[in-house]
Design a protein around this motif. Sequence first.
Motif, PDB file in Angstrom:
ATOM      1  N   LYS A   1       3.758  12.732  -6.923  1.00  0.00           N
ATOM      2  CA  LYS A   1       4.302  11.379  -6.838  1.00  0.00           C
ATOM      3  C   LYS A   1       3.809  10.668  -5.581  1.00  0.00           C
ATOM      4  O   LYS A   1       3.781  11.250  -4.495  1.00  0.00           O
ATOM      5  CB  LYS A   1       5.831  11.449  -6.814  1.00  0.00           C
ATOM      6  N   SER A   2       3.452   9.397  -5.757  1.00  0.00           N
ATOM      7  CA  SER A   2       3.146   8.535  -4.616  1.00  0.00           C
ATOM      8  C   SER A   2       3.456   7.101  -5.013  1.00  0.00           C
ATOM      9  O   SER A   2       3.379   6.731  -6.187  1.00  0.00           O
ATOM     10  CB  SER A   2       1.684   8.682  -4.173  1.00  0.00           C
ATOM     11  N   VAL A   3       3.836   6.307  -4.024  1.00  0.00           N
ATOM     12  CA  VAL A   3       4.207   4.918  -4.280  1.00  0.00           C
ATOM     13  C   VAL A   3       3.002   4.139  -4.797  1.00  0.00           C
ATOM     14  O   VAL A   3       3.102   3.358  -5.729  1.00  0.00           O
ATOM     15  CB  VAL A   3       4.771   4.264  -3.005  1.00  0.00           C
ATOM     16  N   MET A   4       1.860   4.357  -4.164  1.00  0.00           N
ATOM     17  CA  MET A   4       0.619   3.695  -4.549  1.00  0.00           C
ATOM     18  C   MET A   4      -0.407   4.760  -4.923  1.00  0.00           C
ATOM     19  O   MET A   4      -0.386   5.859  -4.369  1.00  0.00           O
ATOM     20  CB  MET A   4       0.074   2.865  -3.375  1.00  0.00           C
ATOM     21  N   PRO A   5      -1.307   4.470  -5.831  1.00  0.00           N
ATOM     22  CA  PRO A   5      -2.320   5.458  -6.183  1.00  0.00           C
ATOM     23  C   PRO A   5      -3.316   5.686  -5.040  1.00  0.00           C
ATOM     24  O   PRO A   5      -3.543   4.795  -4.219  1.00  0.00           O
ATOM     25  CB  PRO A   5      -3.017   4.848  -7.403  1.00  0.00           C
ATOM     26  N   PHE A   6      -3.847   6.875  -4.981  1.00  0.00           N
ATOM     27  CA  PHE A   6      -4.907   7.259  -4.040  1.00  0.00           C
ATOM     28  C   PHE A   6      -4.497   7.167  -2.578  1.00  0.00           C
ATOM     29  O   PHE A   6      -5.321   6.873  -1.718  1.00  0.00           O
ATOM     30  CB  PHE A   6      -6.183   6.449  -4.284  1.00  0.00           C
ATOM     31  N   MET A   7      -3.233   7.419  -2.272  1.00  0.00           N
ATOM     32  CA  MET A   7      -2.791   7.425  -0.875  1.00  0.00           C
ATOM     33  C   MET A   7      -3.270   8.715  -0.213  1.00  0.00           C
ATOM     34  O   MET A   7      -3.193   9.793  -0.798  1.00  0.00           O
ATOM     35  CB  MET A   7      -1.270   7.324  -0.786  1.00  0.00           C
ATOM     36  N   ASP A   8      -3.751   8.611   1.004  1.00  0.00           N
ATOM     37  CA  ASP A   8      -4.244   9.761   1.755  1.00  0.00           C
ATOM     38  C   ASP A   8      -3.086  10.386   2.524  1.00  0.00           C
ATOM     39  O   ASP A   8      -2.437   9.712   3.321  1.00  0.00           O
ATOM     40  CB  ASP A   8      -5.333   9.300   2.718  1.00  0.00           C
ATOM     41  N   PRO A   9      -2.803  11.689   2.338  1.00  0.00           N
ATOM     42  CA  PRO A   9      -1.677  12.314   3.046  1.00  0.00           C
ATOM     43  C   PRO A   9      -1.895  12.463   4.550  1.00  0.00           C
ATOM     44  O   PRO A   9      -0.960  12.777   5.270  1.00  0.00           O
ATOM     45  CB  PRO A   9      -1.540  13.681   2.363  1.00  0.00           C
ATOM     46  N   ALA A  10      -3.099  12.217   5.039  1.00  0.00           N
ATOM     47  CA  ALA A  10      -3.357  12.309   6.475  1.00  0.00           C
ATOM     48  C   ALA A  10      -2.966  11.022   7.206  1.00  0.00           C
ATOM     49  O   ALA A  10      -3.082  10.953   8.424  1.00  0.00           O
ATOM     50  CB  ALA A  10      -4.826  12.609   6.732  1.00  0.00           C
ATOM     51  N   PHE A  11      -2.499  10.019   6.480  1.00  0.00           N
ATOM     52  CA  PHE A  11      -2.110   8.746   7.085  1.00  0.00           C
ATOM     53  C   PHE A  11      -0.619   8.510   6.919  1.00  0.00           C
ATOM     54  O   PHE A  11      -0.049   8.795   5.877  1.00  0.00           O
ATOM     55  CB  PHE A  11      -2.851   7.574   6.416  1.00  0.00           C
ATOM     56  N   ALA A  12      -0.008   7.963   7.960  1.00  0.00           N
ATOM     57  CA  ALA A  12       1.344   7.410   7.849  1.00  0.00           C
ATOM     58  C   ALA A  12       1.148   5.959   7.416  1.00  0.00           C
ATOM     59  O   ALA A  12       0.335   5.235   7.999  1.00  0.00           O
ATOM     60  CB  ALA A  12       2.062   7.490   9.187  1.00  0.00           C
ATOM     61  N   ASN A  13       1.842   5.543   6.369  1.00  0.00           N
ATOM     62  CA  ASN A  13       1.640   4.224   5.782  1.00  0.00           C
ATOM     63  C   ASN A  13       2.900   3.379   5.853  1.00  0.00           C
ATOM     64  O   ASN A  13       4.005   3.892   5.700  1.00  0.00           O
ATOM     65  CB  ASN A  13       1.238   4.355   4.311  1.00  0.00           C
ATOM     66  N   ALA A  14       2.709   2.085   6.029  1.00  0.00           N
ATOM     67  CA  ALA A  14       3.799   1.115   5.970  1.00  0.00           C
ATOM     68  C   ALA A  14       3.233  -0.177   5.407  1.00  0.00           C
ATOM     69  O   ALA A  14       2.019  -0.407   5.442  1.00  0.00           O
ATOM     70  CB  ALA A  14       4.394   0.880   7.354  1.00  0.00           C
ATOM     71  N   VAL A  15       4.129  -0.997   4.873  1.00  0.00           N
ATOM     72  CA  VAL A  15       3.719  -2.296   4.345  1.00  0.00           C
ATOM     73  C   VAL A  15       4.688  -3.374   4.809  1.00  0.00           C
ATOM     74  O   VAL A  15       5.840  -3.088   5.135  1.00  0.00           O
ATOM     75  CB  VAL A  15       3.650  -2.320   2.802  1.00  0.00           C
ATOM     76  N   CYS A  16       4.198  -4.584   4.816  1.00  0.00           N
ATOM     77  CA  CYS A  16       5.031  -5.756   5.055  1.00  0.00           C
ATOM     78  C   CYS A  16       4.681  -6.744   3.942  1.00  0.00           C
ATOM     79  O   CYS A  16       3.555  -7.223   3.877  1.00  0.00           O
ATOM     80  CB  CYS A  16       4.742  -6.367   6.421  1.00  0.00           C
ATOM     81  N   ARG A  17       5.664  -6.984   3.064  1.00  0.00           N
ATOM     82  CA  ARG A  17       5.493  -8.045   2.058  1.00  0.00           C
ATOM     83  C   ARG A  17       5.849  -9.334   2.771  1.00  0.00           C
ATOM     84  O   ARG A  17       6.953  -9.487   3.258  1.00  0.00           O
ATOM     85  CB  ARG A  17       6.450  -7.847   0.876  1.00  0.00           C
ATOM     86  N   TYR A  18       4.907 -10.261   2.860  1.00  0.00           N
ATOM     87  CA  TYR A  18       5.197 -11.470   3.629  1.00  0.00           C
ATOM     88  C   TYR A  18       5.336 -12.699   2.747  1.00  0.00           C
ATOM     89  O   TYR A  18       4.803 -12.764   1.643  1.00  0.00           O
ATOM     90  CB  TYR A  18       4.148 -11.696   4.712  1.00  0.00           C
ATOM     91  N   ASP A  19       6.076 -13.655   3.283  1.00  0.00           N
ATOM     92  CA  ASP A  19       6.259 -14.960   2.666  1.00  0.00           C
ATOM     93  C   ASP A  19       6.211 -15.985   3.790  1.00  0.00           C
ATOM     94  O   ASP A  19       7.079 -16.007   4.662  1.00  0.00           O
ATOM     95  CB  ASP A  19       7.598 -15.028   1.929  1.00  0.00           C
ATOM     96  N   LEU A  20       5.179 -16.813   3.782  1.00  0.00           N
ATOM     97  CA  LEU A  20       4.967 -17.777   4.860  1.00  0.00           C
ATOM     98  C   LEU A  20       5.551 -19.148   4.557  1.00  0.00           C
ATOM     99  O   LEU A  20       5.322 -20.090   5.304  1.00  0.00           O
ATOM    100  CB  LEU A  20       3.460 -17.914   5.134  1.00  0.00           C
ATOM    101  N   SER A  21       6.348 -19.267   3.497  1.00  0.00           N
ATOM    102  CA  SER A  21       6.896 -20.576   3.131  1.00  0.00           C
ATOM    103  C   SER A  21       7.909 -21.088   4.161  1.00  0.00           C
ATOM    104  O   SER A  21       8.099 -22.290   4.292  1.00  0.00           O
ATOM    105  CB  SER A  21       7.533 -20.522   1.745  1.00  0.00           C
TER     106      SER A  21
END
Length: 187
Positions: free
Chosen positions: A57-77
């Motif tokens: 299982k992974s949130v996104m496909p092809f994620m590399d386990p050697a990386f710590a990942n984070a995201v920011c969904r942005y809205d500039l409105s």
Amino acid sequence: MIRWVLLFLGGALLGGIVHLATVIILPRTATQDAYSRLTPIAPVNTVTALPAPTPDKSVMPFMDPAFANAVCRYDLSQGPLKLTVPVGPAYTSISFYTRYDVAYYALNDRAAGRRVIELDLMTPAQHGEMPEDEEITAADRLIVDSPTLTGLIAIRALAPEPGLMPAAQNAIASARCERQDMPKSSR
């Protein structure tokens, strides 16, 4: 013979048109794009650490386990964002994507040359409204113009050894993606 050549050219032309139409239209009709997958777990204008991928299982496909990942969904409105990302132990990168997964900017810790990567994200219209300040040069302030009001910022920190993963995760956990007020124009 000419009939076969015309038939071949017509088929190639039709195939090219179908291929281009598919490549252009398909990303906009996909229901499981990155933005849609991250909507349930990532609030808007907030950095959200992603769980480490497993073989099952992974949130996104092809994620590399050697990386710590984070995201920011942005809205500039509602205004521009201030992004602050501490540099991880080995390598840190930031990638910017539109709502429809088109990459438009990327930066890593080596290019930034600092221990903390700081930048402002805004639309070109918001950038045009900013007052000119003679004391702040372009080298002092990194401004990224987003082509769309919404999108994703992917933050990744490398842990070259498993023992360095907590340090990479701490760097990602300290990242901030917050709305900022526009300075008043003195024009």
